[in-house]
Write a protein that holds these residues in place. Structure first.
Motif, mmCIF file in Angstrom:
data_model
loop_
_atom_site.group_PDB
_atom_site.id
_atom_site.type_symbol
_atom_site.label_atom_id
_atom_site.label_comp_id
_atom_site.label_asym_id
_atom_site.label_seq_id
_atom_site.Cartn_x
_atom_site.Cartn_y
_atom_site.Cartn_z
ATOM 1 N N LEU A 134 -9.309 21.944 91.037
ATOM 2 C CA LEU A 134 -7.955 21.425 90.850
ATOM 3 C C LEU A 134 -7.450 20.685 92.081
ATOM 4 O O LEU A 134 -6.720 19.698 91.972
ATOM 5 N N VAL A 135 -7.830 21.158 93.256
ATOM 6 C CA VAL A 135 -7.373 20.532 94.489
ATOM 7 C C VAL A 135 -8.226 19.331 94.873
ATOM 8 O O VAL A 135 -7.710 18.292 95.319
ATOM 9 N N GLN A 136 -9.530 19.432 94.673
ATOM 10 C CA GLN A 136 -10.431 18.413 95.190
ATOM 11 C C GLN A 136 -10.657 17.231 94.237
ATOM 12 O O GLN A 136 -10.868 16.101 94.702
ATOM 13 N N LEU A 137 -10.634 17.467 92.943
ATOM 14 C CA LEU A 137 -10.908 16.373 92.007
ATOM 15 C C LEU A 137 -9.903 15.217 92.121
ATOM 16 O O LEU A 137 -10.323 14.047 92.082
ATOM 17 N N PRO A 138 -8.601 15.488 92.264
ATOM 18 C CA PRO A 138 -7.674 14.358 92.447
ATOM 19 C C PRO A 138 -8.008 13.509 93.673
ATOM 20 O O PRO A 138 -7.859 12.282 93.640
ATOM 21 N N LEU A 139 -8.469 14.160 94.740
ATOM 22 C CA LEU A 139 -8.848 13.419 95.945
ATOM 23 C C LEU A 139 -10.111 12.594 95.697
ATOM 24 O O LEU A 139 -10.268 11.496 96.246
ATOM 25 N N TYR A 140 -11.007 13.113 94.866
ATOM 26 C CA TYR A 140 -12.220 12.371 94.523
ATOM 27 C C TYR A 140 -11.867 11.104 93.757
ATOM 28 O O TYR A 140 -12.371 10.002 94.073
ATOM 29 N N PHE A 141 -10.986 11.236 92.775
ATOM 30 C CA PHE A 141 -10.612 10.064 91.973
ATOM 31 C C PHE A 141 -9.770 9.081 92.786
ATOM 32 O O PHE A 141 -9.744 7.882 92.479
ATOM 33 N N ALA A 142 -9.094 9.591 93.835
ATOM 34 C CA ALA A 142 -8.342 8.704 94.727
ATOM 35 C C ALA A 142 -9.237 8.098 95.794
ATOM 36 O O ALA A 142 -8.778 7.281 96.601
ATOM 37 N N ASP A 143 -10.511 8.524 95.834
ATOM 38 C CA ASP A 143 -11.499 8.039 96.798
ATOM 39 C C ASP A 143 -11.068 8.311 98.239
ATOM 40 O O ASP A 143 -11.332 7.521 99.145
ATOM 41 N N ASN A 144 -10.413 9.451 98.426
ATOM 42 C CA ASN A 144 -9.988 9.859 99.770
ATOM 43 C C ASN A 144 -11.061 10.781 100.344
ATOM 44 O O ASN A 144 -10.964 12.009 100.263
ATOM 45 N N VAL A 145 -12.082 10.182 100.922
ATOM 46 C CA VAL A 145 -13.256 10.926 101.367
ATOM 47 C C VAL A 145 -12.923 11.889 102.502
ATOM 48 O O VAL A 145 -13.386 13.040 102.511
ATOM 49 N N THR A 146 -12.133 11.457 103.441
ATOM 50 C CA THR A 146 -11.807 12.313 104.588
ATOM 51 C C THR A 146 -11.066 13.574 104.160
ATOM 52 O O THR A 146 -11.422 14.683 104.564
ATOM 53 N N ALA A 147 -10.020 13.405 103.350
ATOM 54 C CA ALA A 147 -9.254 14.565 102.882
ATOM 55 C C ALA A 147 -10.112 15.456 101.990
ATOM 56 O O ALA A 147 -10.035 16.692 102.068
ATOM 57 N N LEU A 148 -10.940 14.853 101.157
ATOM 58 C CA LEU A 148 -11.797 15.615 100.255
ATOM 59 C C LEU A 148 -12.783 16.471 101.040
ATOM 60 O O LEU A 148 -12.955 17.662 100.758
ATOM 61 N N GLY A 149 -13.436 15.873 102.020
ATOM 62 C CA GLY A 149 -14.401 16.621 102.824
ATOM 63 C C GLY A 149 -13.745 17.728 103.627
ATOM 64 O O GLY A 149 -14.291 18.829 103.753
ATOM 65 N N THR A 150 -12.561 17.452 104.141
ATOM 66 C CA THR A 150 -11.847 18.461 104.928
ATOM 67 C C THR A 150 -11.447 19.649 104.075
ATOM 68 O O THR A 150 -11.639 20.811 104.462
ATOM 69 N N LEU A 151 -10.896 19.377 102.896
ATOM 70 C CA LEU A 151 -10.470 20.470 102.018
ATOM 71 C C LEU A 151 -11.656 21.244 101.452
ATOM 72 O O LEU A 151 -11.550 22.442 101.197
ATOM 73 N N LYS A 152 -12.775 20.562 101.282
ATOM 74 C CA LYS A 152 -13.964 21.280 100.816
ATOM 75 C C LYS A 152 -14.378 22.337 101.826
ATOM 76 O O LYS A 152 -14.736 23.463 101.465
ATOM 77 N N LEU A 153 -14.320 21.995 103.105
ATOM 78 C CA LEU A 153 -14.660 22.952 104.153
ATOM 79 C C LEU A 153 -13.631 24.084 104.210
ATOM 80 O O LEU A 153 -13.985 25.260 104.343
ATOM 81 N N ILE A 154 -12.360 23.739 104.102
ATOM 82 C CA ILE A 154 -11.294 24.745 104.171
ATOM 83 C C ILE A 154 -11.369 25.710 102.993
ATOM 84 O O ILE A 154 -11.101 26.915 103.140
ATOM 85 N N MET A 155 -11.745 25.205 101.828
ATOM 86 C CA MET A 155 -11.791 26.044 100.628
ATOM 87 C C MET A 155 -13.166 26.660 100.410
ATOM 88 O O MET A 155 -13.441 27.213 99.344
ATOM 89 N N GLY A 156 -14.018 26.558 101.433
ATOM 90 C CA GLY A 156 -15.345 27.160 101.337
ATOM 91 C C GLY A 156 -15.349 28.577 101.847
ATOM 92 O O GLY A 156 -14.780 29.481 101.228
ATOM 93 N N LEU A 157 -15.967 28.792 102.989
ATOM 94 C CA LEU A 157 -16.061 30.143 103.561
ATOM 95 C C LEU A 157 -14.707 30.801 103.832
ATOM 96 O O LEU A 157 -14.570 32.010 103.640
ATOM 97 N N PRO A 158 -13.667 30.072 104.273
ATOM 98 C CA PRO A 158 -12.382 30.725 104.514
ATOM 99 C C PRO A 158 -11.782 31.392 103.285
ATOM 100 O O PRO A 158 -10.981 32.322 103.419
ATOM 101 N N LEU A 159 -12.118 30.933 102.090
ATOM 102 C CA LEU A 159 -11.652 31.591 100.870
ATOM 103 C C LEU A 159 -12.705 32.549 100.315
ATOM 104 O O LEU A 159 -12.374 33.558 99.688
ATOM 105 N N PHE A 160 -13.970 32.223 100.543
ATOM 106 C CA PHE A 160 -15.066 33.067 100.063
ATOM 107 C C PHE A 160 -15.043 34.442 100.727
ATOM 108 O O PHE A 160 -15.167 35.474 100.063
ATOM 109 N N ALA A 161 -14.864 34.467 102.039
ATOM 110 C CA ALA A 161 -14.925 35.721 102.789
ATOM 111 C C ALA A 161 -13.870 36.734 102.346
ATOM 112 O O ALA A 161 -14.191 37.906 102.100
#
Length: 247
Positions: free
Chosen positions: A201-228
């Motif tokens: 829900l958070v990352q797909l809108p950034l993908y369609f907006a072609d905002n690579v920097t924000a998309l990559g940053t949020l992918k990292l933030i929503m990875g291990l910091p939420l997994f743990a």
């Protein structure tokens, strides 16, 4: 002439059901990740082990971090695009280095190889299309598949969490007859499905907006910091359901 009755020990064993096989597969994977409720371990130790320690964290985070940093730093003000090939090359190269280091040290390479394959597949999507944002498509597919699996398993009453724990605790699917366990495993599966859904829900809108920097940053933030934290919650909930095993 009537054949003698077959002795109990000679009777054919009952064929394992699909739930038994799935529970065994999930339980074995959880045990390899250090998520065995019967083991004596603190919550912090379990979470750290599940993430793979410092090496596992670096193998999981560094390739993606390098990709997004290099791509952002090389963005051309006129075109608005970064150096895709350099970003992909360094990202996949770092994943390959981690794999080689594990091979040289004769350590388990499953995590490193998984990271290398993931980086390679993601790079292939971006390279073949020439679009940096397509580097994130495999991640979207993975989140969609995992999220759907957890959600469906909860809704049909066969929580994947319950199947794994049932195998690890030696009770098979007996947890389904316990309302407390069944309710807990239902909500744990919903929580995991929610994590994967939130990423989409958070990352797909950034993908369609072609905002690579924000998309990559949020992918990292929503990875291990939420997994743990979710691993910790799952671990504590399961230990509460099996206090004798915890002791």
């Amino acid at each position: 002439m009537t054949a003698p009755d077959q002795a109990p020990e000679d009777q054919p064993e009952q064929e394992p059901t699909a739930s038994d096989l799935l529970g065994a597969a999930l339980g074995s994977a959880a045990r390899r990740a250090g998520l065995d409720p019967a083991a004596e371990a603190s919550t912090g130790h379990v979470v750290w082990h599940a993430m793979g320690g410092w090496r596992g964290i670096l193998e999981s985070v560094l390739p993606g971090l390098v990709f997004i940093v290099v791509y952002t730093l090389t963005i051309d003000p006129e075109s608005g695009d970064g150096d895709l090939w350099l970003s992909l090359g360094l990202s996949v190269g770092i994943a390959a280095v981690f794999t080689v280091v594990r091979l040289i040290a004769r350590q388990p390479i499953t995590a490193a190889v998984g990271g290398l394959v993931a980086a390679g597949v993601a790079a292939a999507f971006a390279a073949f299309t020439g679009e940096a944002s397509n580097n994130f498509i495999p991640g979207f597919v993975t989140n969609a598949l995992y999220g759907s699996a957890f959600l469906i398993s909860a809704l049909v009453g066969w929580s994947l969490i319950g199947l794994a724990v049932g195998f690890l605790m030696g009770e098979g699917t007996a947890w389904r007859r316990d309302k407390r366990k069944r309710r807990a495993f239902f909500w744990l599966a919903i929580a995991w499905a929610g994590l994967f859904a939130a990423r989409l829900l958070v990352q797909l809108p950034l993908y369609f907006a072609d905002n690579v920097t924000a998309l990559g940053t949020l992918k990292l933030i929503m990875g291990l910091p939420l997994f743990a934290p979710l691993v910790a919650v799952t671990w504590l909930a399961v230990r509460a359901l099996y206090p004798r095993a915890a002791e």
